[in-house]
Write an enzyme that holds these catalytic residues in place. Structure first.
Site, PDB file in Angstrom:
ATOM      1  N   ASP A   1       2.072  -0.657  11.747  1.00 22.48           N
ATOM      2  CA  ASP A   1       1.126  -1.763  11.595  1.00 22.48           C
ATOM      3  C   ASP A   1       0.854  -2.416  11.457  1.00 22.48           C
ATOM      4  O   ASP A   1      -0.316  -3.128  11.713  1.00 22.48           O
ATOM      5  CB  ASP A   1       1.169  -0.809  10.023  1.00 22.48           C
TER       6      ASP A   1
ATOM      7  N   ARG B   1      -7.331  -3.336   9.715  1.00 15.84           N
ATOM      8  CA  ARG B   1      -6.103  -3.938  10.474  1.00 15.84           C
ATOM      9  C   ARG B   1      -6.969  -4.489  12.201  1.00 15.84           C
ATOM     10  O   ARG B   1      -6.228  -5.271  12.049  1.00 15.84           O
ATOM     11  CB  ARG B   1      -5.012  -2.916  10.675  1.00 15.84           C
TER      12      ARG B   1
ATOM     13  N   ARG C   1      -6.000   2.853  18.244  1.00 18.43           N
ATOM     14  CA  ARG C   1      -6.204   0.954  18.455  1.00 18.43           C
ATOM     15  C   ARG C   1      -6.284   0.545  19.142  1.00 18.43           C
ATOM     16  O   ARG C   1      -6.064  -1.003  19.210  1.00 18.43           O
ATOM     17  CB  ARG C   1      -4.805   1.017  17.317  1.00 18.43           C
TER      18      ARG C   1
ATOM     19  N   LYS D   1       0.872  -1.017   0.118  1.00 11.98           N
ATOM     20  CA  LYS D   1      -0.145  -0.010  -0.023  1.00 11.98           C
ATOM     21  C   LYS D   1       1.233   1.057   0.611  1.00 11.98           C
ATOM     22  O   LYS D   1       0.688   2.252  -0.362  1.00 11.98           O
ATOM     23  CB  LYS D   1      -0.976  -0.378   1.018  1.00 11.98           C
ATOM     24  N   SER D   2       2.805   1.350   1.074  1.00 13.50           N
ATOM     25  CA  SER D   2       2.587   2.171   0.740  1.00 13.50           C
ATOM     26  C   SER D   2       3.750   2.302  -0.155  1.00 13.50           C
ATOM     27  O   SER D   2       3.580   4.326  -1.246  1.00 13.50           O
ATOM     28  CB  SER D   2       4.008   2.054   2.180  1.00 13.50           C
TER      29      SER D   2
ATOM     30  N   GLY E   1      -5.025   8.024   5.146  1.00 12.72           N
ATOM     31  CA  GLY E   1      -3.852   9.463   5.641  1.00 12.72           C
ATOM     32  C   GLY E   1      -3.281   9.713   4.993  1.00 12.72           C
ATOM     33  O   GLY E   1      -2.621  10.782   4.628  1.00 12.72           O
TER      34      GLY E   1
HETATM   35  C1  S3P Z   1       2.541   5.204   6.050  1.00 11.80           C
HETATM   36  C2  S3P Z   1       3.302   5.324   7.242  1.00 11.80           C
HETATM   37  C3  S3P Z   1       2.714   5.063   8.561  1.00 11.80           C
HETATM   38  C4  S3P Z   1       1.496   4.255   8.115  1.00 11.80           C
HETATM   39  C5  S3P Z   1       0.508   4.146   7.325  1.00 11.80           C
HETATM   40  C6  S3P Z   1       1.492   4.114   6.003  1.00 11.80           C
HETATM   41  C7  S3P Z   1       3.421   5.597   4.879  1.00 11.80           C
HETATM   42  O1  S3P Z   1       1.787   6.500   9.263  1.00 11.80           O
HETATM   43  O2  S3P Z   1       1.020   3.311   9.723  1.00 11.80           O
HETATM   44  O3  S3P Z   1      -0.066   3.411   7.301  1.00 11.80           O
HETATM   45  O4  S3P Z   1       3.224   4.955   3.746  1.00 11.80           O
HETATM   46  O5  S3P Z   1       4.009   6.132   4.674  1.00 11.80           O
HETATM   47  P1  S3P Z   1       2.750   7.465   9.764  1.00 11.80           P
HETATM   48  O6  S3P Z   1       3.697   8.147   8.596  1.00 11.80           O
HETATM   49  O7  S3P Z   1       1.551   8.325  10.683  1.00 11.80           O
HETATM   50  O8  S3P Z   1       3.365   6.996  10.992  1.00 11.80           O
END
Ligand code: S3P
Length: 431
Positions: free
Chosen positions: A317, A390, A348, A21-22, A97
């Site tokens: 995560d 999750r 969470r 996903k990232s 987010g």
């Molecule tokens: C992510 C960073 C993390 C992670 C999110 C994906 C990313 O969040 O929890 O699921 O893709 O950069 P944070 O940057 O808020 O820690």
């Protein structure tokens, strides 16, 4: 939707999980502002990554899915760093987010105004963490109550900054680096602890001038990106649910292929091995600067232990599923420094502990710690997801390990945010 899950003795087979996903978010955004066409293989099927594509489409970036030798490929027509167009309506980041925080970095530098919003969870998540550094770069962003979406981004010229990020967040780091790509001069980000570095790797891969030294990243402004074929490894954070399911099962033997093993993401494997997990690396290679490999996981006696500091940040995560494992481990699990969990898709710490308690497991929590004593029995229960992917997936795995009776996952459709095929895959490996 509700999903009924019965305890399972056997977790066996070969699984593939969706593209990371990232990495998918980053490839979609960067391909959009690169020059030429980018083919992205194994792009995440999760709803979050479709939100990123929909936002980019509203900004004038065309994409289509095609089939090449039996493989699904996403073709993105890059418009270059000066080619994005003003959207005629507001952008919707859905539950994501990453989409909102990272895209805001790009949008702050555009010669037009954009409104970006999201679903009822996302509009309650903190955005000041990206507004603050962007304002230092001269960005103008209005937020509801100064910190929540919808965000109105009045794009304009930015200048480079040196930013000491107070939060361990790859999204914040990435947002500033993406803004830095458009800014005048150099932008420097110092992180408090090292977080996932997919943005740095992808920017370098597409031709940006970027330098990483320890926890400091420097990017030169005014750079251009050039599209090229990109392969997205499977998502280790999605695989984590199956890894833990195999470890806990009386008969577990699972092979997970094509999985992302970037060292800034792989702390989960180190921690599990340190607790006694039988996880073997069968194969490893590189694709577009990212490590990809095949893992084999077998039933193991897990000792449990303590996770804290930088380690907590690097497997943030995976904590929902590790908490489930902690309850059945020998010594239990203590997680410290996990306050960031309170501002994820749900709080969470609250949603994990409420569901563990519904399964008859005792948990102690504070603002930023969780303590789960070991050797506890999981009992079948009704387990709400709270709309959090999750939580839905972690407690589906908990249901497999219950000693008595089936469980019902309420709001199970939340899994599709990152893993639409989750329940189908689960049913293929359980018996
Ligand atoms: C992510 C960073 C993390 C992670 C999110 C994906 C990313 O969040 O929890 O699921 O893709 O950069 P944070 O940057 O808020 O820690």
């Amino acid at each position: 939707m509700n999903e009924r899950i019965s305890p399972a003795r056997v977790i066996k087979g070969v699984v593939n999980v969706p593209g990371d996903k990232s990495i998918s978010h980053r490839y979609a955004m960067l391909a959009g502002i690169a020059e030429g066409e980018t083919s992205i293989y194994n792009y995440s099927t999760g709803a979050d990554c479709q939100s990123t594509l929909a936002c980019m489409a509203k900004l004038g970036v065309e994409h289509r899915f095609a089939e090449e030798e039996g493989r699904r490929v996403l073709k993105v027509q890059g418009v270059g760093t000066h080619g994005l167009k003003e959207a005629s309506t507001s952008l919707d980041a859905g539950n994501s987010g990453s989409t909102m925080r990272m895209l805001t970095g790009i949008l702050a530098a555009q010669p037009f105004q954009t409104v970006i919003t999201g679903d009822e969870s996302l509009v309650q998540r903190p955005m000041r963490r990206v507004i603050t550094p962007l304002a230092q770069m001269d960005a103008h962003i209005d937020a509801r109550e100064g910190q929540f979406a919808p965000l109105t981004i009045y794009g304009g010229p930015l200048h480079g900054i040196e930013y000491h990020s107070p939060v361990a967040s790859a999204q914040v780091k990435s947002c500033v680096l993406l803004a830095g790509l458009f800014a005048e001069g150099q932008t420097v980000v110092h992180e408090p602890v090292r977080t996932r570095d997919h943005t740095e790797i992808a920017l370098a891969e597409l031709g940006a001038e970027i330098l990483v030294t320890g926890r400091t990243v420097r990017i030169e402004g005014g750079g251009r990106l050039v599209g090229k074929p990109l392969f997205v490894p499977g998502d280790l954070s999605s695989a984590a649910f199956f890894i833990v399911a195999a470890l806990m099962a009386p008969e577990g033997d699972l092979t997970i292929s094509n999985i992302g093993l970037n060292p800034t993401r792989a702390a989960l494997l180190d921690v599990l091995r340190g607790m006694g997990a039988n996880i073997k690396l069968l194969h490893i290679e590189q694709a577009n600067g990212e490590l990809v490999g095949t893992l084999q996981v077998k039933t193991s006696n897990i000792a449990g232990g303590t996770i804290e500091g930088a380690t907590t940040a690097s497997l943030i995560d995976e904590i929902p599923i590790l908490a489930v494992l902690g309850a059945v481990s020998r010594d239990g699990l203590i997680v410290r420094d996990c306050g960031e969990l309170r501002i994820k898709e749900t709080d969470r710490i609250a949603t994990i502990s409420a569901n563990l308690e519904r399964m008859g497991v005792s948990v102690k929590t504070t603002e930023d710690t969780m303590e789960i004593p070991g050797r506890q029995k999981l009992h079948g229960a009704v387990l709400p997801s709270g709309g959090d992917h999750r939580i839905a997936m972690a407690f589906s795995v908990a249901a497999l390990a219950a000693t008595d009776g089936p469980s019902t996952i309420e709001g199970s459709e939340a899994a599709s945010v990152s893993f639409p095929e989750f329940f189908e895959t689960l049913s293929q490996i359980t018996s």
